[in-house]
Design a protein around this motif. Structure first.
Motif, PDB file in Angstrom:
ATOM      1  N   VAL A 169       0.837  -1.210   0.000  1.00 34.04           N
ATOM      2  CA  VAL A 169       0.000   0.000   0.000  1.00 34.04           C
ATOM      3  C   VAL A 169       0.867   1.253   0.000  1.00 34.04           C
ATOM      4  O   VAL A 169       0.611   2.197  -0.763  1.00 34.04           O
ATOM      5  CB  VAL A 169      -0.953  -0.003   1.222  1.00 34.04           C
ATOM      6  N   GLU A 252       0.692   5.137   7.846  1.00 29.64           N
ATOM      7  CA  GLU A 252      -0.395   4.550   7.067  1.00 29.64           C
ATOM      8  C   GLU A 252      -1.507   5.568   6.818  1.00 29.64           C
ATOM      9  O   GLU A 252      -2.025   5.690   5.695  1.00 29.64           O
ATOM     10  CB  GLU A 252      -0.962   3.331   7.801  1.00 29.64           C
ATOM     11  N   ALA A 256      -2.751   7.709   3.327  1.00 29.48           N
ATOM     12  CA  ALA A 256      -4.149   7.665   2.883  1.00 29.48           C
ATOM     13  C   ALA A 256      -4.714   9.066   2.688  1.00 29.48           C
ATOM     14  O   ALA A 256      -5.427   9.342   1.715  1.00 29.48           O
ATOM     15  CB  ALA A 256      -4.984   6.890   3.901  1.00 29.48           C
ATOM     16  N   TYR A 273     -10.515   2.799   4.142  1.00 30.47           N
ATOM     17  CA  TYR A 273      -9.121   2.558   3.737  1.00 30.47           C
ATOM     18  C   TYR A 273      -9.049   1.629   2.529  1.00 30.47           C
ATOM     19  O   TYR A 273      -8.137   1.732   1.701  1.00 30.47           O
ATOM     20  CB  TYR A 273      -8.312   1.970   4.893  1.00 30.47           C
ATOM     21  N   SER A 277      -7.136   2.378  -1.062  1.00 32.91           N
ATOM     22  CA  SER A 277      -6.264   1.432  -1.757  1.00 32.91           C
ATOM     23  C   SER A 277      -6.668   1.283  -3.219  1.00 32.91           C
ATOM     24  O   SER A 277      -5.812   1.208  -4.109  1.00 32.91           O
ATOM     25  CB  SER A 277      -6.310   0.060  -1.057  1.00 32.91           C
ATOM     26  N   LEU A 285      -5.402  -3.997  -5.908  1.00 30.78           N
ATOM     27  CA  LEU A 285      -5.037  -3.608  -4.546  1.00 30.78           C
ATOM     28  C   LEU A 285      -6.280  -3.537  -3.662  1.00 30.78           C
ATOM     29  O   LEU A 285      -6.222  -3.856  -2.472  1.00 30.78           O
ATOM     30  CB  LEU A 285      -4.312  -2.261  -4.551  1.00 30.78           C
ATOM     31  N   VAL A 289      -6.257  -5.654  -0.169  1.00 35.01           N
ATOM     32  CA  VAL A 289      -6.427  -5.004   1.133  1.00 35.01           C
ATOM     33  C   VAL A 289      -7.735  -5.433   1.789  1.00 35.01           C
ATOM     34  O   VAL A 289      -7.781  -5.734   2.987  1.00 35.01           O
ATOM     35  CB  VAL A 289      -6.369  -3.466   0.978  1.00 35.01           C
TER      36      VAL A 289
END
Length: 444
Positions: A169, A252, A256, A273, A277, A285, A289
């Motif tokens: 990610v 993380e 985002a 989230y 992704s 992805l 995820v």
């Protein structure tokens, strides 16, 4: 015979866990993807200041982790908030702390049921949420009733897989950002502070939810009997685990926020989230995820349901709850089946009534109360043992007490009402129990 008796009394748990083993255990316990499931809720409540909320929650948790470390050193054979509060303040408050922690144990599988249902809808949106909620609540309950447990090795492998997902990610986020041009300093600072949307009460509300990212760091204290030099390694491992979790979570969330278009709404707040992704890595992805977080929450939901059932069993054996029901063990699988079924029913009803946000806030209600109790216990212990010679550790504990109290009052009104109702129920049960028998700590 005397020799055998002597040998049996000297045999104990092997002290083989090094400092790095304790830190790794703590990170696995919390999960490296901890902020991903709650990202959308934090982002929404903090008005786009999710990174700042994660960092502020880390400050409160670092203070509290220091207090946990000090108390783990004082009581090496029991790493529990209700033990610390019961010993240092009063057994009655210790009981109330334990009662609030029961709510946390029950709510953990509930919010996992909700999140798994939302994530499954990303794969099969034509299947309604209610069907997924029923499916996961029954699945967790059936597996636990049959004695299916995830091993430590499976948990470690899952943590490694989640770590790999994080790397993928972040790689996709960096690649996406490199293709952007003419971005000024405001773009990079906005996730920390955006004057157009900043709101103090909203930030504190988001921070009170962001505490969920760190829940579980105190579990390291349960390994005291297996750690090398526990008086030194356990407190340091608790603090370092908290810090690493905060740094990783901030990275993380920062990635985002930078990559998601400003002002654009998430298709689903609970699984926000996953959509980030998809935005930076496409459908592949998105699938990776969503699947990884779904499996992680399924494992967490199963484990936490069984953990809650065992806690209720211990309370039933102790007499805090009716022993005939809560203290019973199924003869075949040797698990507290009544409790597993009860929690499964609670998860099913709760998943249909509660939102994911309300569930997380209620969980944090109990956790923050317990953290306040640990900080206060650490302060009182410092005062009794050294008075002003212990001023610095006491100051750190005071910082934890104040910050946790501030976050606790920042929780949503409904969460505070429901949480207080649960606490009052515990008080009534305590009064009823005290009428007939003494609390265990009072007999010591």
């Amino acid at each position: 015979m005397a020799t055998e008796t002597t040998q049996s009394t000297t045999i104990g748990l092997k002290r083989s866990l090094r400092f790095r083993d304790l830190v790794l255990y703590g990170i696995i316990l919390i999960q490296p993807t901890a902020p991903m499931p709650s990202f959308g809720v934090i982002y929404n409540e903090a008005h786009g200041h999710a990174v700042t909320a994660i960092l502020l929650a880390m400050v409160a948790m670092l203070f509290t982790s220091v207090s946990y470390g000090r108390m783990a050193r004082a009581y090496p054979h029991g790493g529990s908030a209700f033990l610390y509060v019961g010993k240092e303040i009063h057994p009655s408050l210790g009981y109330l702390t334990g009662w609030c922690l029961v709510m946390d144990y029950v709510l953990n599988p509930l919010i996992c049921t909700i999140w798994c249902s939302r994530a499954a809808m990303n794969f099969l949106p034509q299947v309604p949420y209610i069907a997924w909620a029923v499916f996961f609540a029954i699945l967790f309950t059936m597996l636990n009733c049959n004695g299916v447990e995830t091993s430590a090795r499976i948990n470690a492998v899952m943590a490694a897989v989640l770590g790999l997902v994080i790397v993928v990610v972040l790689f996709a986020a960096v690649r996406w950002l490199l293709h952007m041009t003419n971005q000024g300093a405001e773009f990079w600072i906005r996730p920390f502070y955006d004057p157009a949307t900043f709101n103090t009460s909203g930030l504190l509300r988001g921070t009170s939810i962001a505490v969920l990212t760190y829940i579980g760091f105190d579990g390291i204290s349960t390994l005291t009997d297996e750690a090398k030099d526990p008086a030194r390694s356990v407190p340091r491992a608790i603090v370092l685990t908290c810090f690493i979790t905060g740094v990783l979570a901030s990275i993380e969330v920062y990635a985002a926020q930078l990559t998601w278009p400003l002002g654009k709404a998430f298709p689903d707040l609970d699984t926000a989230y996953v959509y980030v992704s998809e935005h930076i890595g496409g459908p592949v992805l998105f699938l990776i995820v969503n699947a990884a977080l779904l499996l992680a929450n399924m494992g967490s939901g199963m484990a936490s349901q069984l953990g809650a059932a065992r806690l209720l069993y211990a309370m039933g054996q102790d007499g805090a709850l009716p022993k005939k029901f809560f203290g019973a063990v199924h003869p075949k699988n040797q698990i507290p089946r009544n409790n597993v079924l009860l929690i499964g029913a609670i998860c099913l009803v709760g998943a249909l009534v509660f939102s994911y946000q309300l569930g997380t806030e209620l969980l944090n209600y109990g956790a923050l109360l317990a953290f306040m109790g640990v900080n206060l216990s650490s302060m009182l212990r410092g005062w009794r043992s050294g008075r002003m010679a212990q001023w610095f550790p006491m100051l750190l504990s005071l910082g934890g007490l104040v910050t946790c109290a501030l976050l606790w009052v920042s929780l949503g009104t409904l969460a505070r009402y429901v949480g207080t109702a649960w606490a009052l129920t515990g008080i009534l049960l305590w009064l009823a129990r005290r009428r007939f028998t003494a609390l265990p700590n009072e007999a010591v």
